[in-house]
Design an enzyme around this catalytic site. Structure first.
Site, PDB file in Angstrom:
ATOM      1  N   CYS A  13       0.863  -1.179   0.000  1.00  0.00           N
ATOM      2  CA  CYS A  13       0.000   0.000   0.000  1.00  0.00           C
ATOM      3  C   CYS A  13       0.901   1.230   0.000  1.00  0.00           C
ATOM      4  O   CYS A  13       2.124   1.131   0.134  1.00  0.00           O
ATOM      5  CB  CYS A  13      -0.878   0.000   1.239  1.00  0.00           C
ATOM      6  SG  CYS A  13       0.116   0.154   2.713  1.00  0.00           S
ATOM      7  N   CYS A  97       2.655   6.167   8.577  1.00  0.00           N
ATOM      8  CA  CYS A  97       1.760   6.380   7.438  1.00  0.00           C
ATOM      9  C   CYS A  97       0.859   7.592   7.730  1.00  0.00           C
ATOM     10  O   CYS A  97       0.323   7.720   8.831  1.00  0.00           O
ATOM     11  CB  CYS A  97       0.909   5.139   7.213  1.00  0.00           C
ATOM     12  SG  CYS A  97      -0.364   5.430   5.978  1.00  0.00           S
ATOM     13  N   HIS A 125      -1.501  -5.095  18.495  1.00  0.00           N
ATOM     14  CA  HIS A 125      -0.895  -4.626  17.236  1.00  0.00           C
ATOM     15  C   HIS A 125      -0.153  -3.315  17.467  1.00  0.00           C
ATOM     16  O   HIS A 125      -0.668  -2.412  18.142  1.00  0.00           O
ATOM     17  CB  HIS A 125      -1.987  -4.426  16.168  1.00  0.00           C
ATOM     18  CG  HIS A 125      -1.419  -4.230  14.801  1.00  0.00           C
ATOM     19  ND1 HIS A 125      -0.977  -3.012  14.353  1.00  0.00           N
ATOM     20  CD2 HIS A 125      -1.186  -5.122  13.795  1.00  0.00           C
ATOM     21  CE1 HIS A 125      -0.521  -3.146  13.112  1.00  0.00           C
ATOM     22  NE2 HIS A 125      -0.634  -4.433  12.756  1.00  0.00           N
ATOM     23  N   GLU A 127       0.298  -0.773  15.708  1.00  0.00           N
ATOM     24  CA  GLU A 127      -0.402   0.463  15.309  1.00  0.00           C
ATOM     25  C   GLU A 127      -1.350   0.895  16.425  1.00  0.00           C
ATOM     26  O   GLU A 127      -1.429   2.073  16.788  1.00  0.00           O
ATOM     27  CB  GLU A 127      -1.190   0.239  14.010  1.00  0.00           C
ATOM     28  CG  GLU A 127      -1.922   1.499  13.561  1.00  0.00           C
ATOM     29  CD  GLU A 127      -2.944   1.252  12.450  1.00  0.00           C
ATOM     30  OE1 GLU A 127      -2.710   0.393  11.583  1.00  0.00           O
ATOM     31  OE2 GLU A 127      -4.003   1.915  12.486  1.00  0.00           O
ATOM     32  N   CYS A 197      -8.301   2.402   6.568  1.00  0.00           N
ATOM     33  CA  CYS A 197      -7.602   2.915   5.389  1.00  0.00           C
ATOM     34  C   CYS A 197      -8.272   2.404   4.124  1.00  0.00           C
ATOM     35  O   CYS A 197      -8.651   1.246   4.027  1.00  0.00           O
ATOM     36  CB  CYS A 197      -6.160   2.451   5.448  1.00  0.00           C
ATOM     37  SG  CYS A 197      -5.315   2.723   3.921  1.00  0.00           S
ATOM     38  N   SER A 226      -1.183  -8.123  10.083  1.00  0.00           N
ATOM     39  CA  SER A 226      -2.593  -8.135  10.466  1.00  0.00           C
ATOM     40  C   SER A 226      -3.497  -7.914   9.257  1.00  0.00           C
ATOM     41  O   SER A 226      -4.540  -8.533   9.127  1.00  0.00           O
ATOM     42  CB  SER A 226      -2.839  -7.110  11.564  1.00  0.00           C
ATOM     43  OG  SER A 226      -3.310  -5.933  11.028  1.00  0.00           O
ATOM     44  N   ASN A 227      -3.071  -7.046   8.315  1.00  0.00           N
ATOM     45  CA  ASN A 227      -3.975  -6.812   7.174  1.00  0.00           C
ATOM     46  C   ASN A 227      -4.043  -8.045   6.279  1.00  0.00           C
ATOM     47  O   ASN A 227      -5.061  -8.324   5.668  1.00  0.00           O
ATOM     48  CB  ASN A 227      -3.573  -5.542   6.419  1.00  0.00           C
ATOM     49  CG  ASN A 227      -2.349  -5.717   5.559  1.00  0.00           C
ATOM     50  OD1 ASN A 227      -2.435  -6.252   4.473  1.00  0.00           O
ATOM     51  ND2 ASN A 227      -1.195  -5.274   6.061  1.00  0.00           N
ATOM     52  N   SER A 268       1.764  -5.323   2.920  1.00  0.00           N
ATOM     53  CA  SER A 268       3.218  -5.321   3.081  1.00  0.00           C
ATOM     54  C   SER A 268       3.888  -6.355   2.173  1.00  0.00           C
ATOM     55  O   SER A 268       5.013  -6.744   2.414  1.00  0.00           O
ATOM     56  CB  SER A 268       3.562  -5.589   4.545  1.00  0.00           C
ATOM     57  OG  SER A 268       2.833  -6.697   5.008  1.00  0.00           O
TER      58      SER A 268
HETATM   59 FE1  F3S Z   1      -1.127   3.387   5.670  1.00  0.00          FE
HETATM   60 FE2  F3S Z   1      -3.252   2.214   4.840  1.00  0.00          FE
HETATM   61 FE3  F3S Z   1      -0.987   1.199   4.368  1.00  0.00          FE
HETATM   62  S1  F3S Z   1      -2.927   3.140   6.749  1.00  0.00           S
HETATM   63  S2  F3S Z   1       0.273   1.825   6.011  1.00  0.00           S
HETATM   64  S3  F3S Z   1      -1.747   3.108   3.561  1.00  0.00           S
HETATM   65  S4  F3S Z   1      -2.759   0.125   4.850  1.00  0.00           S
END
Ligand code: F3S
Length: 647
Positions: A13, A97, A125, A127, A197, A226-227, A268
């Site tokens: 992302c 981010c 997590h 974050e 997001c 996690s995503n 990621s």
């Molecule tokens: Fe940021 Fe969304 Fe990636 S919050 S780190 S763009 S999944």
């Protein structure tokens, strides 16, 4: 082979891409003392690569060396970490981010405004821990709608405060939807911020869509990401799904029953890993396909597809996707014996074939293209009959009672009576010729078809006739071929329709038979003299006015002129003599001599050339009187006159 499809959005992302690039750019600047606060992303390959370039991973600020530049990863950190870094004096790169940073800002502001913060997410997590670190202990983290419901059901102190609700950026959108239902509606003391997001929700909804249309999903990403785990959970709801970290793990999966496989990847996961997964899947399925083909059996009579691997003068060699070598002899490629295999197929062509013979021991399969062509061709022929369509074919043979015409590889019998040739003609004339024909009979069960060339020519003639009558008018000129001659004229084909040139129209001279002027096959330029559309009769003219000998005569001769004439016929009352071609004059018996003549034949004979004087011209009646006697009398008078002068 299974069909493989990659989700519309998958892999790195924006936030992760930015964080990774920041680290690589710092290394490229020559900074050899870079340390990330935790792994920069949940991807072992990328992390290993960075470590091989000297980047350290530390779990806390305390572990940093004084000269090290710390990198705060995209997950972000709490306020305390910034304080620690400043206190320790380390420089740092903030790769948080921007979407995560926005949550930090919201929770900080709302905390300052007296709100209690509810955070949807996983409390372990990083974050979420970072977000918590911006709330001054003024928050509650709930994992799902059940924990949220429980929070609301407890009449605790926190409930008396104003509430601000945010979500971890990678929170599951479906669970978030359930949580929203739990939140009391129309309560102005509760503010909800949808901080999931877009990259995450987009990946989740694309993965959800794709997983509904495939038989299995491969979810690529770190085992701790996690995503990626959330993507995997979304996919599991729709089809069997597999979470893998890299392409090597594919070999452990059983995807044999899946015809359609989808791929998605966590935020990621670098693009090159997704590509590797895709390529490895292609390799696995190619191998399986080859394996499957090596066991594939063929049967006599089976219809197969093949690729032309080689062509020589007597056959085509075909790959039919089995361990056998396929051969199509020339006679099974085409009926046309004048052709070579290379005229019919080329290397690389895909062809439909029928297995005619199998020799498993030698690994040979004999095949026929002609038989498939016949099957397909016969369907076309049956269709052509229904549609009364005109087909093209080549005359192959003369057989008893007619000819065989090859049409799209199918032999169509055309009875002699339907060839369009007259009874006196030899059918051999048609051999090897391309002809147009209509199908007049089809026997599906015996796969036989009967055609008619005559039906096409008849239709063509009728069309030509109709076109002719539409434009025909008196005076219009045509070029036509003389088709036949009779004693009274010549029949000329004007293109599907015949007209007649009467014998009197063929020449200005008197002729006894048209063959004196034209013969069958001659091309004449004719014009329409008279039309009778109802009776379908056309009278044609052939003679041209400028050739009219009477006009020529009138222009050149007068009464009194003396000319040479040739006796062309003799009658009891005199003789006809040709003055010019097409114009004869009559020498009356009384004008033959200066004495009485009882029998013309005693004085004149056909072919004899005589001097005559023109005594009368009647162009209208086409009558010219000429006289030998007038000349003789003139001569006598002149002689008398000379004698008198002498005396
Ligand atoms: Fe940021 Fe969304 Fe990636 S919050 S780190 S763009 S999944």
């Amino acid at each position: 082979m299974a069909e493989i499809k990659v989700a519309e959005s998958a892999g790195f992302c924006f936030g992760v891409d930015r964080a990774v690039k920041l680290v690589y750019s710092e290394i490229e600047k020559g900074n050899k003392n870079v340390a990330t606060l935790g792994p920069i992303i949940h991807n072992a390959d990328v992390v290993n690569d960075l470590q091989s370039k000297g980047v350290r991973i530390v779990d806390s600020v305390a572990e940093l060396r004084n000269d090290e530049t710390a990198v705060i990863r995209s997950h972000g950190v709490g306020r305390d970490i910034y304080c620690q870094l400043e206190k320790k004096g380390n420089s740092y790169i903030d790769a948080t981010c921007p979407f995560v940073a926005r949550i930090h800002k919201i929770v900080r502001e709302k905390t300052n405004d007296g709100y209690f913060i509810l955070i949807a997410g996983d409390k372990k997590h990083p974050e979420v821990q970072g977000i918590v670190g911006h709330c001054d202990e003024n928050c509650f983290v709930f994992k799902d709608e059940f924990e949220l419901r429980e929070f609301f059901s407890k009449k605790n102190e926190k409930m008396k405060k104003k509430l601000a609700i945010v979500a971890q950026t990678t929170y599951n959108i479906l669970v978030w939807g359930e949580c929203i239902k739990v939140i009391p509606k129309d309560d102005e003391n509760i503010l909800v911020f949808d901080t999931i997001c877009n990259a995450t929700s987009q990946r989740q909804s694309d993965a959800s869509l794709l997983s509904k249309e495939v038989d299995a999903m491969i979810v690529v990403g770190g085992k701790n990401s996690s995503n990626t785990i959330k993507l995997y959970n979304v996919c599991c709801e729709n089809c069997p799904s597999y979470h893998i970290e890299n392409a090597r793990e594919l070999y452990e999966l059983d995807l044999n029953n899946a015809d359609k496989i989808g791929i998605t990847a966590g935020a990621s996961t670098p693009a090159y890993i997704i590509k590797e997964v895709q390529n490895t899947m292609d390799e696995i399925f190619d191998f399986e396909k080859e394996l499957e083909q090596s066991f594939k059996k063929v049967h006599t009579g089976e219809r197969v597809k093949g690729y032309i691997a080689a062509v020589n003068n007597s056959e085509a060699i075909v790959d039919i996707g089995t361990k056998h070598t396929g051969y199509v002899p020339l006679a099974e490629l085409t009926d046309d014996q004048t052709k070579k295999p290379s005229d019919i197929v080329s290397v690389g062509d895909e062809v439909d074939l029928i297995v005619t013979k199998i020799n498993d021991q030698e690994g040979i399969v004999m095949l026929s293209k002609k038989k498939v062509d016949e099957l397909v061709g016969f369907d076309n022929i049956a269709k052509a009959k229904d549609e009364d369509a005109v087909l093209e074919g080549t005359v192959l043979n003369v057989v008893k009672g007619g000819i065989l015409v090859s049409v799209d590889g199918v032999r169509v019998f055309v009875p002699a009576s339907q060839t369009g040739l007259g009874r006196d003609k030899n059918l051999d004339e048609l051999l090897k010729k391309n002809v147009e024909l209509k199908i007049i009979e089809v026997n599906e069960s015996r796969r036989r078809a009967v055609g008619s060339i005559k039906a096409v020519t008849k239709a063509q003639k009728e069309a030509a006739k109709a076109a002719f009558w539409e434009t025909a008018e008196e005076g219009k000129t045509y070029k036509g071929e003389v088709k036949s001659l009779t004693s009274y004229g010549a029949f000329v084909d004007l293109g599907g329709i015949d007209g007649m040139v009467h014998i009197s129209e063929l020449s200005w001279s008197r002729i006894k038979h048209p063959n004196q002027v034209v013969k069958v096959g001659d091309i004449l330029e004719v014009y329409i003299k008279e039309l009778d559309k109802e009776a379908g009769r056309i009278s044609l003219g052939y003679k041209k006015a400028e050739d009219n000998p009477w006009t020529k005569f009138q222009d050149s001769y007068n009464v009194g002129d003396v000319v040479k004439a040739t006796i062309v016929s003799i009658t009891p009352f005199g003789a006809f003599a040709k003055i010019i071609e097409g114009v004869d004059g009559l020498i009356h018996i009384s004008q033959i001599a200066d004495k009485r003549v009882d029998n013309v034949n005693e004085v004149l004979s056909v072919g004899q050339e005589v001097d005559v004087k023109i005594t009368e011209i009647d162009i209208e009646s086409k009558r010219i009187s000429i006289s030998i006697r007038a000349l003789l009398e003139n001569a006598a008078e002149e002689a008398d006159a000379e004698e008198t002068d002498a005396e």
